[in-house]
Design a protein around this motif. Structure first.
Motif, PDB file in Angstrom:
ATOM      1  N   MET A   1       0.807  -1.224   0.000  1.00  0.00           N
ATOM      2  CA  MET A   1       0.000   0.000   0.000  1.00  0.00           C
ATOM      3  C   MET A   1       0.837   1.270   0.000  1.00  0.00           C
ATOM      4  SD  MET A   1      -3.239   0.187  -0.229  1.00  0.00           S
ATOM      5  CE  MET A   1      -3.477   1.773   0.522  1.00  0.00           C
ATOM      6  N   SER A   2       2.155   1.183   0.208  1.00  0.00           N
ATOM      7  CA  SER A   2       2.953   2.392   0.370  1.00  0.00           C
ATOM      8  C   SER A   2       2.899   3.287  -0.855  1.00  0.00           C
ATOM      9  CB  SER A   2       4.404   2.020   0.691  1.00  0.00           C
ATOM     10  OG  SER A   2       4.957   1.240  -0.356  1.00  0.00           O
ATOM     11  N   ASP A   3       2.878   2.665  -2.060  1.00  0.00           N
ATOM     12  CA  ASP A   3       2.840   3.482  -3.267  1.00  0.00           C
ATOM     13  C   ASP A   3       1.410   3.768  -3.714  1.00  0.00           C
ATOM     14  OD1 ASP A   3       2.317   0.858  -3.908  1.00  0.00           O
ATOM     15  OD2 ASP A   3       3.273   0.956  -5.876  1.00  0.00           O
ATOM     16  N   ARG A   4       0.418   3.290  -2.976  1.00  0.00           N
ATOM     17  CA  ARG A   4      -0.980   3.532  -3.309  1.00  0.00           C
ATOM     18  C   ARG A   4      -1.698   4.152  -2.118  1.00  0.00           C
ATOM     19  NH1 ARG A   4      -1.962   3.954  -8.222  1.00  0.00           N
ATOM     20  NH2 ARG A   4      -4.072   3.110  -8.154  1.00  0.00           N
ATOM     21  N   SER A   5      -0.964   4.839  -1.265  1.00  0.00           N
ATOM     22  CA  SER A   5      -1.568   5.431  -0.081  1.00  0.00           C
ATOM     23  C   SER A   5      -2.532   6.541  -0.477  1.00  0.00           C
ATOM     24  CB  SER A   5      -0.483   5.982   0.851  1.00  0.00           C
ATOM     25  OG  SER A   5       0.299   6.954   0.193  1.00  0.00           O
ATOM     26  N   ILE A   6      -3.522   6.759   0.374  1.00  0.00           N
ATOM     27  CA  ILE A   6      -4.552   7.761   0.109  1.00  0.00           C
ATOM     28  C   ILE A   6      -4.141   9.041   0.810  1.00  0.00           C
ATOM     29  CG2 ILE A   6      -7.026   8.219   0.119  1.00  0.00           C
ATOM     30  CD1 ILE A   6      -6.116   5.597  -1.343  1.00  0.00           C
ATOM     31  N   ARG A   7      -3.626   9.994   0.059  1.00  0.00           N
ATOM     32  CA  ARG A   7      -3.073  11.216   0.646  1.00  0.00           C
ATOM     33  C   ARG A   7      -4.113  12.324   0.775  1.00  0.00           C
ATOM     34  NH1 ARG A   7       1.836  12.978  -2.832  1.00  0.00           N
ATOM     35  NH2 ARG A   7       2.163  14.337  -1.017  1.00  0.00           N
ATOM     36  N   SER A 139      -7.196  -0.460   3.349  1.00  0.00           N
ATOM     37  CA  SER A 139      -6.422  -1.671   3.632  1.00  0.00           C
ATOM     38  C   SER A 139      -6.673  -2.766   2.598  1.00  0.00           C
ATOM     39  CB  SER A 139      -6.741  -2.191   5.036  1.00  0.00           C
ATOM     40  OG  SER A 139      -8.067  -2.714   5.098  1.00  0.00           O
ATOM     41  N   HIS A 140      -7.766  -2.644   1.823  1.00  0.00           N
ATOM     42  CA  HIS A 140      -8.094  -3.626   0.786  1.00  0.00           C
ATOM     43  C   HIS A 140      -7.902  -3.067  -0.626  1.00  0.00           C
ATOM     44  CE1 HIS A 140     -10.105  -5.487   4.247  1.00  0.00           C
ATOM     45  NE2 HIS A 140     -10.174  -6.600   3.569  1.00  0.00           N
ATOM     46  N   TYR A 141      -7.594  -1.790  -0.720  1.00  0.00           N
ATOM     47  CA  TYR A 141      -7.512  -1.142  -2.031  1.00  0.00           C
ATOM     48  C   TYR A 141      -6.200  -1.492  -2.734  1.00  0.00           C
ATOM     49  CZ  TYR A 141      -7.166   2.535  -5.561  1.00  0.00           C
ATOM     50  OH  TYR A 141      -7.015   3.221  -6.744  1.00  0.00           O
ATOM     51  N   VAL A 232     -10.846   0.746 -16.098  1.00  0.00           N
ATOM     52  CA  VAL A 232     -10.183   0.412 -14.833  1.00  0.00           C
ATOM     53  C   VAL A 232     -11.120  -0.453 -14.001  1.00  0.00           C
ATOM     54  CG1 VAL A 232      -8.805   2.536 -14.812  1.00  0.00           C
ATOM     55  CG2 VAL A 232     -11.005   2.484 -13.629  1.00  0.00           C
ATOM     56  N   SER A 233     -10.561  -1.142 -13.034  1.00  0.00           N
ATOM     57  CA  SER A 233     -11.371  -2.035 -12.196  1.00  0.00           C
ATOM     58  C   SER A 233     -12.289  -1.233 -11.286  1.00  0.00           C
ATOM     59  CB  SER A 233     -10.467  -2.934 -11.352  1.00  0.00           C
ATOM     60  OG  SER A 233      -9.677  -2.160 -10.475  1.00  0.00           O
ATOM     61  N   LEU A 234     -13.414  -1.839 -10.944  1.00  0.00           N
ATOM     62  CA  LEU A 234     -14.395  -1.231 -10.059  1.00  0.00           C
ATOM     63  C   LEU A 234     -14.828  -2.272  -9.035  1.00  0.00           C
ATOM     64  CD1 LEU A 234     -16.311   1.020  -9.187  1.00  0.00           C
ATOM     65  CD2 LEU A 234     -17.878   0.311 -11.017  1.00  0.00           C
ATOM     66  N   VAL A 235     -14.717  -1.911  -7.749  1.00  0.00           N
ATOM     67  CA  VAL A 235     -15.011  -2.842  -6.666  1.00  0.00           C
ATOM     68  C   VAL A 235     -15.935  -2.180  -5.662  1.00  0.00           C
ATOM     69  CG1 VAL A 235     -14.004  -4.048  -4.683  1.00  0.00           C
ATOM     70  CG2 VAL A 235     -12.857  -4.136  -6.888  1.00  0.00           C
ATOM     71  N   ALA A 236     -16.923  -2.931  -5.195  1.00  0.00           N
ATOM     72  CA  ALA A 236     -17.760  -2.492  -4.080  1.00  0.00           C
ATOM     73  C   ALA A 236     -17.230  -3.155  -2.816  1.00  0.00           C
ATOM     74  CB  ALA A 236     -19.213  -2.888  -4.318  1.00  0.00           C
ATOM     75  N   PHE A 237     -17.134  -2.372  -1.740  1.00  0.00           N
ATOM     76  CA  PHE A 237     -16.538  -2.880  -0.507  1.00  0.00           C
ATOM     77  C   PHE A 237     -17.577  -2.930   0.610  1.00  0.00           C
ATOM     78  CE2 PHE A 237     -14.378  -2.354   3.565  1.00  0.00           C
ATOM     79  CZ  PHE A 237     -13.427  -3.361   3.497  1.00  0.00           C
ATOM     80  N   LYS A 238     -17.768  -4.112   1.182  1.00  0.00           N
ATOM     81  CA  LYS A 238     -18.729  -4.283   2.279  1.00  0.00           C
ATOM     82  C   LYS A 238     -18.045  -3.923   3.609  1.00  0.00           C
ATOM     83  CE  LYS A 238     -19.618  -8.605   1.288  1.00  0.00           C
ATOM     84  NZ  LYS A 238     -20.242  -9.944   1.436  1.00  0.00           N
TER      85      LYS A 238
END
Length: 290
Positions: A1-7, A139-141, A232-238
């Motif tokens: 996740m380090s290179d995909r962190s949500i800033r 954490s799942h992204y 791009v991918s699309l995901v729904a998160f429960k």
């Protein structure tokens, strides 16, 4: 996740709050009380708990009270501010949405001040009590777009953006191919509806620029996400927490009752795990007009 962190976390707060009239004639809906706090407190604390470097609050000229409120929050009110001058918290940027053209337009207004990489959108109307929803999503992204999801009844489906599912769930993630915004009765493609938490790839800005007005004459973020889902991918998160829709009277009352129960448990030393357990930090402020 380090290179995909949500800033960056965008908090759209320019809406008129018409479902909460008459109170919203004089008070921003984001500043209405939820027992001993206000609606906006939960959003800010969730963004801070995620570890955001920049929080962008989208307001209108008529809602400058939000800016004044955030500037005046102190350690006795929330964990947002710190008495330790060495602690530097997230920067708060205010973007003014000049016309009420919808959520998609509000997000697009933030393009020039969003930090590089994927970013989050947090709708303050949706209070999620329990584990930090955005942190759980992050954490799942891995890539593409992710949207918080909850099961809704057929009677409620017309109030939500409803997902079109495209495969079997993996952990808490549901692969989807698109969404239908507030489908007519009996036409919902699934029982999973979108809740106001998004993690988006920055390519969404290009899509939003070319998204025509949808339902209500507004630029719908869900329309742009559906279009973007072709590339791009699309995901729904429960998510794990409990969501309260504080954009209407019943939801605001229910959130207040839940917060009251949590506050009483906290005072009794039992804890409750709300999103406001973030480390105290002191924000910087900036203003951007749009």
């Amino acid at each position: 996740m380090s290179d995909r962190s949500i800033r960056t976390v965008i908090i759209p707060a320019a809406g008129l709050g018409s479902r909460l009239l008459p109170a919203t004639k004089v008070t921003a809906k984001e500043l209405l009380p939820v027992y001993d706090r206000v609606v906006l407190d939960f959003a800010m604390d969730e963004a801070i708990g995620l570890g955001a470097e920049r929080i962008i609050v989208v307001i209108s000229a008529a809602k400058r009270a939000i800016q004044a409120y955030l500037s005046g929050r102190g350690p006795q009110d929330t964990p947002l501010l710190s008495t330790d001058p060495q602690e530097i918290g997230p920067e708060i940027v205010y973007v003014f949405q000049d016309r009420p053209l919808g959520l998609g337009h509000a997000v697009l207004c933030c393009r020039d001040v969003t930090l590089p990489g994927p970013f989050a959108v947090l709708l303050p109307d949706d209070i999620v009590m329990g584990p930090n929803c955005l942190a759980e999503m992050a954490s799942h992204y891995t890539q593409g777009h992710m949207i918080a999801a909850m099961q809704v009844s057929p009677e409620e489906a017309s109030q939500y953006g409803i997902f079109r599912l495209s495969g079997l769930p993996r952990d808490k993630c549901l692969p989807v191919v698109g969404m239908v915004e507030k489908p007519s009765s009996g036409t919902a493609p699934s029982s999973f509806g979108a809740v106001g938490r998004y993690i988006l790839d920055p390519m969404i800005f290009d899509v939003l620029e070319n998204t025509a007005s949808g339902k209500g004459g507004e630029v719908q973020l869900t329309d742009a996400i559906t279009t973007a889902g072709r590339s791009v991918s699309l995901v729904a998160f429960k998510f794990s927490g409990t969501r309260h829709d504080c954009g209407n009277h019943d939801g605001l009352l229910a959130a207040g009752a839940a917060r009251q129960a949590a506050a009483r448990q906290e005072s009794a030393g039992l804890g409750f795990g709300l999103a406001h357990s973030a480390t105290p930090t002191a924000p910087a402020h900036a203003i951007v007009a749009r």
